[in-house]
Scaffold this motif. Sequence first.
Motif, PDB file in Angstrom:
ATOM      1  N   ASP A  34     -40.958  40.038  -3.358  1.00  0.00           N
ATOM      2  CA  ASP A  34     -41.778  39.370  -2.352  1.00  0.00           C
ATOM      3  C   ASP A  34     -41.812  37.864  -2.585  1.00  0.00           C
ATOM      4  O   ASP A  34     -41.757  37.079  -1.644  1.00  0.00           O
ATOM      5  N   LYS A  35     -41.903  37.456  -3.841  1.00  0.00           N
ATOM      6  CA  LYS A  35     -41.877  36.025  -4.151  1.00  0.00           C
ATOM      7  C   LYS A  35     -40.541  35.412  -3.739  1.00  0.00           C
ATOM      8  O   LYS A  35     -40.494  34.346  -3.144  1.00  0.00           O
ATOM      9  N   GLY A  95     -40.186  35.193   0.015  1.00  0.00           N
ATOM     10  CA  GLY A  95     -41.103  34.211   0.584  1.00  0.00           C
ATOM     11  C   GLY A  95     -40.531  32.810   0.599  1.00  0.00           C
ATOM     12  O   GLY A  95     -40.942  31.975   1.399  1.00  0.00           O
ATOM     13  N   SER A 155     -44.886  41.245  -6.266  1.00  0.00           N
ATOM     14  CA  SER A 155     -43.588  41.598  -6.807  1.00  0.00           C
ATOM     15  C   SER A 155     -42.633  40.411  -6.790  1.00  0.00           C
ATOM     16  O   SER A 155     -42.739  39.528  -5.934  1.00  0.00           O
ATOM     17  N   PHE A 163     -48.020  40.455   2.787  1.00  0.00           N
ATOM     18  CA  PHE A 163     -47.144  40.548   1.632  1.00  0.00           C
ATOM     19  C   PHE A 163     -47.748  39.768   0.474  1.00  0.00           C
ATOM     20  O   PHE A 163     -47.534  38.573   0.352  1.00  0.00           O
ATOM     21  N   ARG A 200     -32.614  35.509   4.172  1.00  0.00           N
ATOM     22  CA  ARG A 200     -33.051  36.876   3.845  1.00  0.00           C
ATOM     23  C   ARG A 200     -32.075  37.894   4.425  1.00  0.00           C
ATOM     24  O   ARG A 200     -31.692  38.854   3.758  1.00  0.00           O
ATOM     25  N   ASP A 222     -48.160  38.235  -3.177  1.00  0.00           N
ATOM     26  CA  ASP A 222     -47.137  37.711  -4.072  1.00  0.00           C
ATOM     27  C   ASP A 222     -47.105  38.488  -5.381  1.00  0.00           C
ATOM     28  O   ASP A 222     -47.015  37.919  -6.452  1.00  0.00           O
ATOM     29  N   TYR A 237     -38.045  42.932   5.879  1.00  0.00           N
ATOM     30  CA  TYR A 237     -37.795  41.741   5.079  1.00  0.00           C
ATOM     31  C   TYR A 237     -37.449  40.529   5.927  1.00  0.00           C
ATOM     32  O   TYR A 237     -37.693  39.405   5.512  1.00  0.00           O
ATOM     33  N   SER A 253     -51.986  37.149   4.379  1.00  0.00           N
ATOM     34  CA  SER A 253     -50.641  37.694   4.560  1.00  0.00           C
ATOM     35  C   SER A 253     -50.566  39.127   4.069  1.00  0.00           C
ATOM     36  O   SER A 253     -51.196  39.494   3.087  1.00  0.00           O
ATOM     37  N   ARG A 297     -41.117  40.072   7.802  1.00  0.00           N
ATOM     38  CA  ARG A 297     -42.205  39.938   6.837  1.00  0.00           C
ATOM     39  C   ARG A 297     -43.506  40.576   7.319  1.00  0.00           C
ATOM     40  O   ARG A 297     -44.596  40.110   7.001  1.00  0.00           O
TER      41      ARG A 297
END
Length: 185
Positions: A117-118, A121, A114, A110, A128, A112, A38, A108, A41
């Motif tokens: 994740d949003k 971001g 979930s 990850f 984070r 968008d 996290y 990317s 990323r």
Amino acid sequence: MNPNMIEEAINKVRTGERQAFTTLITAYERQIYTYCKYILRSREEAEDAVQDIFVKVYQELGRYEKRVSFSAWLYRVAYHHCLDQLRRRKRRSRLLSLYKLQLVRDNSEFPDDSPVDKLFGTLSPEERGLLILRVVEQYSFEEIAQITGSSSAALRKKYERLRRKLIQQKAEEGGCARGEVAESN
């Protein structure tokens, strides 16, 4: 895993019993991977980071002092390693052309999909890290201060600002009304 088993494994490693280090890896590998993922990323970078972190921990285990929990000390190593990785990444990205940068962002890892994740971001790496340590790992502000090298008072302020930022963000998305958000602990 209970703290006594962790301390016992640390003592064994310090006396030269290398195999005891697997106890520490087994106990913390997944948590450190999630933390790094996290912050960085990137799955691949997180996997590499976990390996590097445990190598550093093994090499520096003699510097660990029992006045802080082993997990707090381990997260401190992980925190600083991830920051170093982000600095290196930033230097590399300056060298890339704008076209290549756009391709990296478009592809990317990850998606968008979930809400988590949003959410992540929109946050800085420092935000984070603070959110993971406080909410997910449930460290106290004093423990987070030991991990990050910041003061607990400054972390409380940053956390409160982060909380307000997330509430505002959720309200702008049409999520919940101000009164629906739980009070911070």
